[in-house]
Enzyme design. Structure first.
Site, PDB file in Angstrom:
ATOM      1  N   ILE A  32       0.766  -1.097   0.227  1.00  0.00           N
ATOM      2  CA  ILE A  32      -0.027  -0.075   0.131  1.00  0.00           C
ATOM      3  C   ILE A  32       0.864   1.305   0.212  1.00  0.00           C
ATOM      4  CG2 ILE A  32      -1.869   1.313   1.250  1.00  0.00           C
ATOM      5  CD1 ILE A  32      -2.837  -1.290  -0.050  1.00  0.00           C
ATOM      6  N   TYR A 181      -1.293  -8.734  15.381  1.00  0.00           N
ATOM      7  CA  TYR A 181      -1.150  -7.862  14.310  1.00  0.00           C
ATOM      8  C   TYR A 181      -2.588  -7.009  14.403  1.00  0.00           C
ATOM      9  CZ  TYR A 181      -1.565  -5.757   9.741  1.00  0.00           C
ATOM     10  OH  TYR A 181      -1.656  -5.119   8.618  1.00  0.00           O
TER      11      TYR A 181
END
Length: 316
Positions: A32, A181
């Protein structure tokens, strides 16, 4: 920007000019972050790729220059897992101002064992969240010097299903990588929203915005050799998933809009239009658990203790 350009519908393929501005994208060498940097480079801005790996940053900059003639890109060596290195890294920017930082870099581990950063923090929480908290502290004077500085935090759809354990932020009691995460990304999003509340109370013109890419798959992402290569067979097999998710190039759209759109306001959340997973960028309601002020305040205090940094110092 003219009123005509402000009234034009947002077009992800025709971004407004940002000549004269400078943006820092952490983790801008891949995923990204890479596509955020590539798209921002089309605006005429200077785009700084924050990356600890010089070779990967060089490859990313070469790829951007190949696709964006005249792109103004540079590299800043940045290791978010080493908190003591961040002030020196920011000093190396050698800038009078910074118009926006995109807090994108992150570590995602799939398997045990639990790993720690150079500072002794759980690696994902320490890099994804604490590293960006400390970085904000050192970037604050540069962001304040810009006419309309922005902090854009890249969250994750995975954070929606997680809740923070404020008594065990670093997963010392029970470590599950995927959960750790998701919680590290949730902590980032809490920080982005809380930072904006505190900046408003402080009277700062700097905005803090949160964005997320939805469902972004490598297999649906266009090739950018050698940064990323998608083989035709891999892409063909992933096409059915494209009904629900998208590539990382499209995943960058909400992030880029959060950086550039003059209509974006502090404290907002931006993501893909279709179920929050794919499509053009739009503003989304902030999930209720991410708007919990008590949790945000406790996380803010804990993050300050763990980093030894008050992110508000340097803002004015």
């Amino acid at each position: 920007m003219s009123s005509a350009s402000q009234n034009r519908p947002w077009d992800v393929h025709r971004l407004p000019s940002a000549e004269g501005r400078t943006f820092l994208v952490t983790g801008g060498n891949a995923g990204i972050g890479y596509f955020t940097a590539e798209q921002l480079a089309t605006t005429g801005a200077v785009v700084v790729l924050g990356s600890r790996d010089t070779a990967k940053a060089d490859a990313a900059m070469a790829s951007i220059r190949l696709r964006v003639p005249g792109a103004r890109v540079r590299h800043l060596r940045l290791d978010l897992a080493d908190l003591s290195s961040l002030k020196t890294a920011v000093d190396g920017l050698d800038l009078g101002r910074l118009d926006a930082v995109v807090h994108n870099a992150g570590v995602a581990l799939d398997d045990p064992p639990r790993r720690e950063s150079a500072d002794g923090h759980e690696l994902m929480f320490g890099t994804n969240h604490l590293g960006h908290v400390a970085l904000t502290r050192w970037l604050a004077p540069l962001l304040s010097a810009a006419p309309a500085g922005r902090v854009v935090t890249v969250g994750s759809f995975a954070a929606r299903s997680e809740r923070l354990d404020l008594e065990d932020l670093e997963s010392t009691r029970e470590y599950r990588p995927k959960r750790a995460y998701g919680r590290s990304k949730l902590a980032q999003m809490y920080f982005g929203f809380e930072l904006d509340r505190r900046l408003r109370a402080f009277g700062s013109p700097v905005l803090s915005v949160v964005a997320h890419p939805g469902g972004a798959l490598d297999a649906l992402t266009p090739s950018r050799a050698p940064v990323h290569v998608t083989h035709p067979g891999e892409r063909l097999r992933a096409l059915p998933a494209g009904l629900l998710v998208q590539g990382k190039d499209a995943g960058a759209w909400p992030v880029v809009r959060a950086v550039l759109d003059p209509e974006v306001r502090g404290g907002e959340l931006w993501g893909p239009r279709v179920f929050g997973l794919r499509g053009l960028p739009r503003r989304e309601p902030v999930p209720a658990h991410m708007a919990d002020l008590a949790v945000a305040a406790r996380l803010w205090a804990a993050s300050g203790e763990l980093t030894g940094a008050d992110p508000l110092l340097g803002f004015r």
